[in-house]
Design a protein around this motif. Sequence first.
Motif, short mmCIF file in Angstrom:
data_model
loop_
_atom_site.label_atom_id
_atom_site.label_comp_id
_atom_site.label_asym_id
_atom_site.label_seq_id
_atom_site.Cartn_x
_atom_site.Cartn_y
_atom_site.Cartn_z
N GLY A 1 5.30 5.60 -2.52
CA GLY A 1 5.77 6.52 -1.66
C GLY A 1 7.33 6.22 -1.33
N HIS B 1 0.87 -1.24 -0.12
CA HIS B 1 0.00 -0.08 0.00
C HIS B 1 0.99 1.10 0.01
CE1 HIS B 1 -3.92 -1.59 0.43
NE2 HIS B 1 -3.73 -2.36 1.33
N ARG B 2 2.08 1.11 0.56
CA ARG B 2 2.71 2.45 0.73
C ARG B 2 4.04 2.32 -0.05
NH1 ARG B 2 2.09 4.01 6.38
NH2 ARG B 2 3.85 5.36 6.17
N ARG C 1 8.55 5.55 1.39
CA ARG C 1 9.02 5.58 2.56
C ARG C 1 8.78 4.26 3.20
NH1 ARG C 1 6.10 9.59 5.29
NH2 ARG C 1 4.38 9.00 4.16
N ARG D 1 10.13 -1.43 4.10
CA ARG D 1 9.40 -1.32 2.63
C ARG D 1 9.80 -2.50 1.72
NH1 ARG D 1 13.22 0.71 -0.80
NH2 ARG D 1 15.28 1.65 0.10
N VAL E 1 8.04 2.03 6.24
CA VAL E 1 6.67 1.83 7.22
C VAL E 1 7.11 1.63 8.50
CG1 VAL E 1 4.36 0.75 7.55
CG2 VAL E 1 5.13 1.30 5.34
#
Length: 153
Positions: free
Chosen positions: A40, A36-37, A42, A84, A44
């Motif tokens: 980006g 989901h991230r 970055r 990540r 988590v």
Amino acid sequence: MELTPTTVADRLQEVGPVKLSAKAEYACLAVIALAHRHEGGRPVPIREIAEAHEIPETFLTQILIRLKGAGLVVSTRGSSGGYRLARDPMTISMGDVLRVIDGEGFQERPQRRSSFNALAELWERIQASQVNILDGTTVANLAALDRSPDWTI
């Protein structure tokens, strides 16, 4: 033993659905959260994943370390650190994740004695289908479904 529709149905019940260990389920939830991230870029924080999915943080840390050792995730230290995905979520299958956590054993089922070879072949085909589905389902696929309010599998 005479085969009837009832005995075949009973034997199919014995095969049952794919059974995941808690560790395997947590690993799947973690990589989906990381997917989901992914865009980006970055990391988590572990705490964020643990709280969102009610996973014990120390257990999740062990899982992520294992996934890191396999090259599926990378970590960043520090106050803005976390984990990540190591590569595009479209290139990581759920089969990849389960093999890291449970080894090749995730796809093995105990052999049942059967005097009927057709049943033994059926169990093998069911098992092969499960492996094909897991290998053909990427982390990105599940992350996309997770975003959809009306998804079904």
